[in-house]
Design an enzyme around this catalytic site. Structure first.
Site, PDB file in Angstrom:
ATOM      1  N   ALA A  20       0.824  -1.213   0.000  1.00 18.68           N
ATOM      2  CA  ALA A  20       0.000   0.000   0.000  1.00 18.68           C
ATOM      3  C   ALA A  20       0.859   1.265   0.000  1.00 18.68           C
ATOM      4  CB  ALA A  20      -0.896  -0.019   1.244  1.00 18.68           C
ATOM      5  N   TYR A  30      -8.750  -6.191  -1.923  1.00 21.36           N
ATOM      6  CA  TYR A  30      -9.284  -6.584  -0.614  1.00 21.36           C
ATOM      7  C   TYR A  30     -10.784  -6.770  -0.765  1.00 21.36           C
ATOM      8  CZ  TYR A  30      -5.007  -5.789   2.047  1.00 21.36           C
ATOM      9  OH  TYR A  30      -3.738  -5.891   2.569  1.00 21.36           O
ATOM     10  N   THR A  84      -6.515 -10.942  -1.819  1.00 19.30           N
ATOM     11  CA  THR A  84      -5.836 -11.214  -0.544  1.00 19.30           C
ATOM     12  C   THR A  84      -6.846 -11.765   0.452  1.00 19.30           C
ATOM     13  OG1 THR A  84      -4.200  -9.502  -0.970  1.00 19.30           O
ATOM     14  CG2 THR A  84      -4.510 -10.130   1.328  1.00 19.30           C
ATOM     15  N   LYS A 107      -4.058 -14.782  -2.624  1.00 22.79           N
ATOM     16  CA  LYS A 107      -2.832 -14.458  -1.863  1.00 22.79           C
ATOM     17  C   LYS A 107      -3.072 -14.622  -0.372  1.00 22.79           C
ATOM     18  CE  LYS A 107       0.399 -10.645  -0.997  1.00 22.79           C
ATOM     19  NZ  LYS A 107       0.007  -9.988   0.237  1.00 22.79           N
TER      20      LYS A 107
HETATM   21  C1  LIG Z   1       4.010  -1.602   4.201  1.00 26.24           C
HETATM   22  C2  LIG Z   1       3.323  -2.818   3.650  1.00 26.24           C
HETATM   23  C3  LIG Z   1       2.100  -2.687   3.025  1.00 26.24           C
HETATM   24  C4  LIG Z   1       1.468  -3.818   2.490  1.00 26.24           C
HETATM   25  N1  LIG Z   1       0.303  -3.651   1.811  1.00 26.24           N
HETATM   26  C5  LIG Z   1      -0.299  -4.734   1.277  1.00 26.24           C
HETATM   27  C6  LIG Z   1      -1.492  -4.575   0.512  1.00 26.24           C
HETATM   28  O1  LIG Z   1      -1.972  -3.482   0.298  1.00 26.24           O
HETATM   29  N2  LIG Z   1      -2.062  -5.709   0.028  1.00 26.24           N
HETATM   30  C7  LIG Z   1      -1.543  -6.963   0.237  1.00 26.24           C
HETATM   31  O2  LIG Z   1      -2.102  -7.957  -0.216  1.00 26.24           O
HETATM   32  N3  LIG Z   1      -0.390  -7.121   0.939  1.00 26.24           N
HETATM   33  C8  LIG Z   1       0.234  -6.042   1.441  1.00 26.24           C
HETATM   34  N4  LIG Z   1       1.406  -6.205   2.099  1.00 26.24           N
HETATM   35  C9  LIG Z   1       2.037  -7.536   2.162  1.00 26.24           C
HETATM   36  C10 LIG Z   1       2.946  -7.758   0.940  1.00 26.24           C
HETATM   37  O3  LIG Z   1       2.165  -7.940  -0.228  1.00 26.24           O
HETATM   38  C11 LIG Z   1       3.807  -9.002   1.073  1.00 26.24           C
HETATM   39  O4  LIG Z   1       3.004 -10.100   1.396  1.00 26.24           O
HETATM   40  C12 LIG Z   1       4.934  -8.864   2.100  1.00 26.24           C
HETATM   41  O5  LIG Z   1       5.422  -7.544   2.158  1.00 26.24           O
HETATM   42  C13 LIG Z   1       6.053  -9.808   1.706  1.00 26.24           C
HETATM   43  O6  LIG Z   1       7.046  -9.800   2.645  1.00 26.24           O
HETATM   44  P1  LIG Z   1       8.419  -8.964   2.532  1.00 26.24           P
HETATM   45  O7  LIG Z   1       8.067  -7.551   2.851  1.00 26.24           O
HETATM   46  O8  LIG Z   1       9.272  -9.632   3.563  1.00 26.24           O
HETATM   47  O9  LIG Z   1       8.971  -9.124   1.126  1.00 26.24           O
HETATM   48  C14 LIG Z   1       2.064  -5.095   2.629  1.00 26.24           C
HETATM   49  C15 LIG Z   1       3.298  -5.214   3.256  1.00 26.24           C
HETATM   50  C16 LIG Z   1       3.938  -4.097   3.763  1.00 26.24           C
HETATM   51  C17 LIG Z   1       5.289  -4.253   4.408  1.00 26.24           C
HETATM   52  C1  LIG Z   2      -7.841  -2.546   4.963  1.00 22.34           C
HETATM   53  C2  LIG Z   2      -6.551  -2.977   5.439  1.00 22.34           C
HETATM   54  C3  LIG Z   2      -5.458  -1.967   5.363  1.00 22.34           C
HETATM   55  C4  LIG Z   2      -4.216  -2.655   5.051  1.00 22.34           C
HETATM   56  C5  LIG Z   2      -3.167  -1.729   4.543  1.00 22.34           C
HETATM   57  C6  LIG Z   2      -2.179  -2.369   3.683  1.00 22.34           C
HETATM   58  C7  LIG Z   2      -1.664  -3.651   4.195  1.00 22.34           C
HETATM   59  O1  LIG Z   2      -2.058  -4.694   3.755  1.00 22.34           O
HETATM   60  C8  LIG Z   2      -0.647  -3.691   5.204  1.00 22.34           C
HETATM   61  O2  LIG Z   2      -0.121  -4.799   5.469  1.00 22.34           O
HETATM   62  O3  LIG Z   2      -0.311  -2.654   5.801  1.00 22.34           O
END
Ligand SMILES: Cc1cc2nc3c(=O)[nH]c(=O)nc-3n(C[C@H](O)[C@H](O)[C@H](O)COP(=O)(O)O)c2cc1C
Ligand SMILES: CCCCCCC(=O)C(=O)O
Length: 356
Positions: free
Chosen positions: A80, A126, A152, A229
């Site tokens: 995000a 989502y 997800t 996912k």
């Molecule tokens: C700051 C942040 C925001 C994330 N936002 C999302 C998101 O919007 N949707 C989602 O499916 N996963 C989100 N994730 C999870 C990532 O898609 C992913 O599964 C994860 O970062 C993988 O691990 P790594 O950071 O060790 O590579 C987010 C992860 C982080 C660190």
């Molecule tokens: C509605 C859920 C907000 C999640 C924001 C993004 C995300 O997945 C995360 O890990 O941070």
């Protein structure tokens, strides 16, 4: 500044540059951060069995994913709000990435990202209570040329992110989820002591009743392939495929959801065996080096995604920084393929691992 040669060096440089609250949002996991740590430790435990006397003069890192040729098997996970770390946000990441999964909470529009992208784009979704938000994102992804959707399923609500709660973390006013109705996102900007605004938002806006019939509904809405996912078990991989998924992403959300969940690379072999070639199996969580990529491919991944590392590169130097991080991983992967006697990705199998 000295040249940064590893992803870990980009991580340290990003930490120096980012405000502490943003750093903690990105770096943090849930609970005691055991799964966050396990994602890294599990890779470190997988020793490699190199072969010699193999012609490695022409290493080939390319692979095919959902009918598209990729220069490397490494893409960027949906994360995000890239504008938290750089004003160009996802547009810069898309220019740098060979392959990008755009978050439902991207801070640039799907169309801006598509106009800039150097490689294929997928869109992550989502399961919003307001189903028209989901349907609207699907229509826009189709129109803008995205090639797949990623639902997800590990986030019926956001996990207990203690770093966010301690800081009363909220998304700064100038940074918005550019593709979701502002009314749905309004409370992500409301800071309250002792509370994460994202946890509150998820409880209000995400539908925790998401089940297999909803996945089947989503698949019926579109001709795009839908990947699921957040799968960590053979049972859920079966369920996803049986309800229309084209593939799965083995993920524990970077250790940000169920603390204590299995490290994603430790769940990979089980899931890959269940999928049994019926679709792509991607993995994310803790991939930091080219040898990590090789380990994941040896356990059955079709490709891997990196989450935080892409943000670290973006924070350090925008588009060139994100590209540099991906180039480091690709260069390390090529070295590892040459030095392990596996010059093509099709040569990579469980025999590469000491304890598969
Ligand atoms: C700051 C942040 C925001 C994330 N936002 C999302 C998101 O919007 N949707 C989602 O499916 N996963 C989100 N994730 C999870 C990532 O898609 C992913 O599964 C994860 O970062 C993988 O691990 P790594 O950071 O060790 O590579 C987010 C992860 C982080 C660190
Ligand atoms: C509605 C859920 C907000 C999640 C924001 C993004 C995300 O997945 C995360 O890990 O941070």
């Amino acid at each position: 500044m000295d040249a940064l040669l590893t992803v870990a060096e980009y991580e340290a440089a990003a930490r120096d540059r980012l405000p502490a609250g943003i750093w903690d949002y990105i770096a943090g996991g849930s609970g005691q951060e055991r799964t966050l740590a396990a994602n890294l430790d599990a890779f470190a435990r997988l020793a490699l069995r190199p072969r010699c006397l193999v012609d490695v003069s022409r290493p080939d890192l390319s692979t095919e994913l959902l009918g598209v040729r990729l220069r490397t098997p490494v893409g960027v996970a949906p994360v995000a709000y890239h504008r938290l770390v750089h004003p160009e946000g996802e547009v810069a990441t898309a220019r740098a990435a060979g392959f990008l999964v755009v978050s439902a909470f991207a801070s640039r529009t799907l169309e801006e990202i598509a106009a800039a992208a150097a490689g294929p784009l997928w869109l992550q979704l989502y399961w919003f209570r307001r189903r028209e938000v989901v349907a609207g994102l699907v229509r826009r992804a189709e129109a803008a040329g995205y090639r797949a959707l990623v639902l997800t399923v590990d986030t019926p609500r956001v996990g207990r992110r203690l770093r966010e709660a301690r800081r009363g973390f909220a998304i700064p006013a100038g940074i918005v989820a550019a593709n979701v109705d502002a009314a749905v996102m309004a409370r992500t900007h409301e800071a309250v002591d002792g509370e994460s605004a994202l946890v509150r938002h998820s409880r209000e806006q995400l539908d925790p009743s998401l089940g297999p019939a909803d996945l089947a509904w989503l698949c019926a809405q579109t001709d795009l392939p839908v990947l699921v996912k957040g799968v960590l078990t053979a049972e859920d991989a079966e369920l996803a495929l049986a309800h229309g998924a084209a593939g799965v992403v083995v993920s524990n959300h970077g250790g940000r959801q169920l603390d204590g969940a299995v490290a994603s690379v430790d769940a990979l072999a089980e899931v890959a065996a269940a999928v049994a070639g019926r679709g792509p199996v991607l993995l994310d969580g803790g991939v930091r080096t080219g040898t990590d990529v090789l380990r994941a491919l040896a356990l059955g991944a079709s490709a891997v995604l990196v989450g935080r590392p892409a943000l670290w590169g973006l924070a350090v130097d925008g588009e060139p920084g994100a590209r540099a991080v991906l180039d480091v991983i690709a260069a390390e992967l090529e070295d590892a393929m040459v030095l392990s006697g596996r010059p093509r990705l099709s040569d990579v199998d469980p025999s590469l691992l000491a304890r598969p």
